[in-house]
Every structure is written in C-alpha cells, then in structure tokens.
Design a protein around this motif. Structure first.
Motif, PDB file in Angstrom:
ATOM      1  N   UNK A 176       0.969  -1.384   0.014  1.00 36.33           N
ATOM      2  CA  UNK A 176       0.194   0.045   0.030  1.00 36.33           C
ATOM      3  C   UNK A 176       0.759   1.202  -0.054  1.00 36.33           C
ATOM      4  N   UNK A 177       0.590   2.048  -1.042  1.00 34.83           N
ATOM      5  CA  UNK A 177       1.410   3.278  -0.927  1.00 34.83           C
ATOM      6  C   UNK A 177       0.341   4.735  -0.760  1.00 34.83           C
ATOM      7  N   UNK A 178      -0.640   4.392  -1.132  1.00 40.83           N
ATOM      8  CA  UNK A 178      -1.663   5.735  -1.156  1.00 40.83           C
ATOM      9  C   UNK A 178      -3.034   5.064  -0.490  1.00 40.83           C
ATOM     10  N   UNK A 179      -3.429   5.789   0.441  1.00 43.44           N
ATOM     11  CA  UNK A 179      -4.748   5.259   1.183  1.00 43.44           C
ATOM     12  C   UNK A 179      -5.389   6.726   1.886  1.00 43.44           C
ATOM     13  N   UNK A 180      -6.316   7.060   1.487  1.00 46.38           N
ATOM     14  CA  UNK A 180      -7.390   8.326   1.674  1.00 46.38           C
ATOM     15  C   UNK A 180      -8.730   8.252   1.645  1.00 46.38           C
ATOM     16  N   UNK A 181      -9.459   9.154   1.299  1.00 51.81           N
ATOM     17  CA  UNK A 181     -11.011   9.130   1.220  1.00 51.81           C
ATOM     18  C   UNK A 181     -11.350  10.266   0.576  1.00 51.81           C
ATOM     19  N   UNK A 182     -12.394  10.091  -0.281  1.00 53.19           N
ATOM     20  CA  UNK A 182     -13.006  11.514  -0.945  1.00 53.19           C
ATOM     21  C   UNK A 182     -13.500  12.364  -0.019  1.00 53.19           C
ATOM     22  N   UNK A 183     -13.544  12.234   1.241  1.00 54.27           N
ATOM     23  CA  UNK A 183     -13.944  13.265   2.195  1.00 54.27           C
ATOM     24  C   UNK A 183     -12.925  14.167   2.417  1.00 54.27           C
ATOM     25  N   UNK A 184     -11.732  13.873   1.786  1.00 54.25           N
ATOM     26  CA  UNK A 184     -10.576  14.656   2.058  1.00 54.25           C
ATOM     27  C   UNK A 184     -10.514  15.711   0.744  1.00 54.25           C
ATOM     28  N   UNK A 185     -11.408  15.705  -0.117  1.00 51.13           N
ATOM     29  CA  UNK A 185     -11.408  16.552  -1.186  1.00 51.13           C
ATOM     30  C   UNK A 185     -11.123  18.037  -0.961  1.00 51.13           C
ATOM     31  N   UNK A 186     -10.320  18.928  -1.442  1.00 50.26           N
ATOM     32  CA  UNK A 186     -10.717  20.329  -1.313  1.00 50.26           C
ATOM     33  C   UNK A 186     -11.923  20.839  -2.002  1.00 50.26           C
ATOM     34  N   UNK A 187     -12.104  20.078  -3.461  1.00 45.56           N
ATOM     35  CA  UNK A 187     -12.998  20.641  -4.060  1.00 45.56           C
ATOM     36  C   UNK A 187     -14.207  19.388  -4.313  1.00 45.56           C
ATOM     37  N   UNK A 188     -15.464  19.505  -3.926  1.00 49.72           N
ATOM     38  CA  UNK A 188     -16.198  18.272  -4.123  1.00 49.72           C
ATOM     39  C   UNK A 188     -16.651  18.073  -5.471  1.00 49.72           C
ATOM     40  N   UNK A 189     -17.021  16.753  -5.855  1.00 48.80           N
ATOM     41  CA  UNK A 189     -17.471  16.698  -6.939  1.00 48.80           C
ATOM     42  C   UNK A 189     -18.515  17.628  -7.752  1.00 48.80           C
ATOM     43  N   UNK A 190     -19.496  18.040  -7.033  1.00 50.66           N
ATOM     44  CA  UNK A 190     -20.330  19.029  -7.552  1.00 50.66           C
ATOM     45  C   UNK A 190     -19.690  20.443  -7.906  1.00 50.66           C
ATOM     46  N   UNK A 191     -18.808  20.815  -6.861  1.00 51.93           N
ATOM     47  CA  UNK A 191     -18.031  21.967  -7.231  1.00 51.93           C
ATOM     48  C   UNK A 191     -17.051  21.767  -8.453  1.00 51.93           C
ATOM     49  N   UNK A 192     -16.452  20.454  -8.613  1.00 48.35           N
ATOM     50  CA  UNK A 192     -15.658  20.487 -10.044  1.00 48.35           C
ATOM     51  C   UNK A 192     -16.687  20.485 -11.201  1.00 48.35           C
ATOM     52  N   UNK A 193     -17.731  19.843 -11.134  1.00 50.17           N
ATOM     53  CA  UNK A 193     -18.480  20.031 -12.206  1.00 50.17           C
ATOM     54  C   UNK A 193     -18.956  21.154 -12.521  1.00 50.17           C
ATOM     55  N   UNK A 194     -19.378  21.960 -11.596  1.00 46.26           N
ATOM     56  CA  UNK A 194     -19.784  23.370 -12.039  1.00 46.26           C
ATOM     57  C   UNK A 194     -18.834  24.122 -12.598  1.00 46.26           C
ATOM     58  N   UNK A 195     -17.573  24.161 -11.828  1.00 52.69           N
ATOM     59  CA  UNK A 195     -16.491  24.816 -12.333  1.00 52.69           C
ATOM     60  C   UNK A 195     -16.213  24.470 -13.836  1.00 52.69           C
ATOM     61  N   UNK A 196     -15.988  23.293 -14.221  1.00 54.43           N
ATOM     62  CA  UNK A 196     -15.592  22.659 -15.457  1.00 54.43           C
ATOM     63  C   UNK A 196     -16.601  23.129 -16.667  1.00 54.43           C
ATOM     64  N   UNK A 197     -17.819  22.954 -16.188  1.00 49.05           N
ATOM     65  CA  UNK A 197     -18.921  23.155 -17.269  1.00 49.05           C
ATOM     66  C   UNK A 197     -19.042  24.592 -17.431  1.00 49.05           C
ATOM     67  N   UNK A 198     -18.363  25.505 -16.576  1.00 47.97           N
ATOM     68  CA  UNK A 198     -18.411  26.999 -16.831  1.00 47.97           C
ATOM     69  C   UNK A 198     -17.690  27.248 -18.127  1.00 47.97           C
TER      70      UNK A 198
END
Length: 242
Positions: A176-198
């Motif tokens: 094991x080299x990497x182990x984390x969780x999406x709860x540690x995202x700085x930008x959430x999935x909705x934030x990413x989709x909104x930013x990209x589709x702008x």
C-alpha cells in the motif's frame, strides 16, 4: 448497480451488468475471465484535477489552489483493467490513484445543486505521470498525455453504490502506497462539475479524474498496480519500460 464494457467471445462490444465475477447482457451471462474487459467509458476528453488533496499539495511543495487546477488528457491516454502501460523512455514516472467521475449526458453551465443529475457513475483511475517532462513544460502534454497514461476501470458503479466518504487506495506489487478518502477533497464533485462546465461542454462518456491523495511514488519496469475505490472495486494494470 455495476456496469462493465466488454468484448464477448464473438468479438462484439457489449455493456452488461457486472456481479460476482460475471457479466450479463441480452439474456446471456459470461464469466469475466472469458471476455475482454474494456475501459468503462469512451471519453472525448479526460478533465483532470490537480492538488485536490491538501496532503498531496504539501508533499509536492505546492500551495493549495483557490480554485480547481485543471488540465486535460486525450482519449489515447485511456487504458483498461488488466492492460500493461508502456512507460516512456527512461523518465521518472509516478502513480496517482484517483476517483473518476463518468458523465452521463451532454451538459454545460451545470449548477452545483444539479451536478449529480449529469453523473453516470464512478470508476477508478491511475493518473500515470511522467515527472521528468512534467517539470520542464507548462502544458504537461509529455508529462500527462502519453499513450495509456490513464487506466480506468474495472466497472462503472452508479452513484448510489459509492459512499460519500468512499476510500481510495493504491498498491504496487501488493504494498500500500496511497490510502485516503474522498471526504478529504478540497473541491467536491459538484464543485468540480460546476467549475468545469462553466468553461466547456462535457459529453456523455467524458471523465473527470478528481485528484490524488498523498503517497505518490515511482513506478518501475514490471510493477503491478492496483487502485481500489470503495463501491467500485479494484483496477489492476502493469507497467513496462519501452
């Protein structure tokens, strides 16, 4: 539900429901070992997010961005579960485990509140990165866009299958080299989709890879990589030098 793209024994490309080592389509059920597993999406583009984990930004000696740091990988970068990725030249190459979001419909200017309406599901990704060339260029084409630089798979998991705090882990040769969780995202999935589709239209099958946690490290000739995303399963691929 989990969906798998595969080539059946007759050579036809199918999309079937995956369950317990089998995939079903058109009233027939196949053992996964008897079919060719294909990448779960055929993107026109892969939109990548840099430094979306604070700990990864720290290990790269980089500042946390105040808006998502975006770059692109082209379709030629896609590889599938079980594939072998050829590492370019004698460059220093690293793995990056990532949660991938697959877009389900054409969309532009999506509000955060409606972002999950355009998501078909999730899969696992490895943003294989050529650090030698990445450090010498601004657009990262040599660093990020070489053939096979984005393995995806093994299945597409519908959003209800993936917990809000889903874990992501990467192993190289079983370590094991990497182990984390999406709860540690700085930008959430909705934030990413909104930013990209702008800025751009996303098409069905396009992929957003959401950033990697800390623990990135070198890949060497003959290494076997596993990226496990909770609710999705485990993407496996090997690497070899040219």
């Amino acid at each position: 539900m989990h969906w798998m793209r595969f080539r059946d024994p007759a050579g036809a490309v199918r999309r079937g429901e995956y369950e317990d080592g089998t995939v079903s389509f058109g009233g027939r059920t196949y053992d996964v070992d008897d079919v060719e597993v294909l990448p779960p999406a055929e993107p026109s583009k892969i939109v990548c997010v840099g430094r979306n984990y604070a700990a990864h930004a720290e290990e790269r000696n980089s500042e946390i961005p105040d808006r998502p740091l975006l770059f692109l990988k082209p379709p030629n970068a896609v590889a599938g579960d079980g594939d072998t990725v050829t590492l370019p030249g004698d460059n220093y190459i690293e793995h990056e485990a990532e949660v991938a979001v697959v877009i389900g419909e054409q969309c532009r200017n999506v509000d955060e509140e409606e972002a999950f309406d355009v998501v078909a599901g999730y899969t696992a990704a490895d943003d294989v990165s050529n650090r030698t060339d990445q450090s010498e260029e601004q657009n990262w084409v040599r660093g990020k866009a070489f053939d096979g630089a984005c393995p995806l798979g093994p299945v597409l998991a519908t959003p209800d299958e993936v917990p809000e705090d889903a874990s992501v882990e990467l192993r190289v040769n079983g370590e094991t080299r990497q182990s984390s969780s999406i709860e540690h995202f700085i930008f959430s999935v909705p934030e990413l989709i909104a930013e990209i589709t702008e800025y751009m239209t996303l098409e069905p099958g396009d992929v957003i890879i959401t950033g990697t946690p800390e623990g990135v490290n070198e890949l060497e000739d003959g290494d076997s990589v596993e990226v496990e995303v909770e609710g999705v399963g485990t993407l496996s691929h090997d690497v070899e030098r040219e």
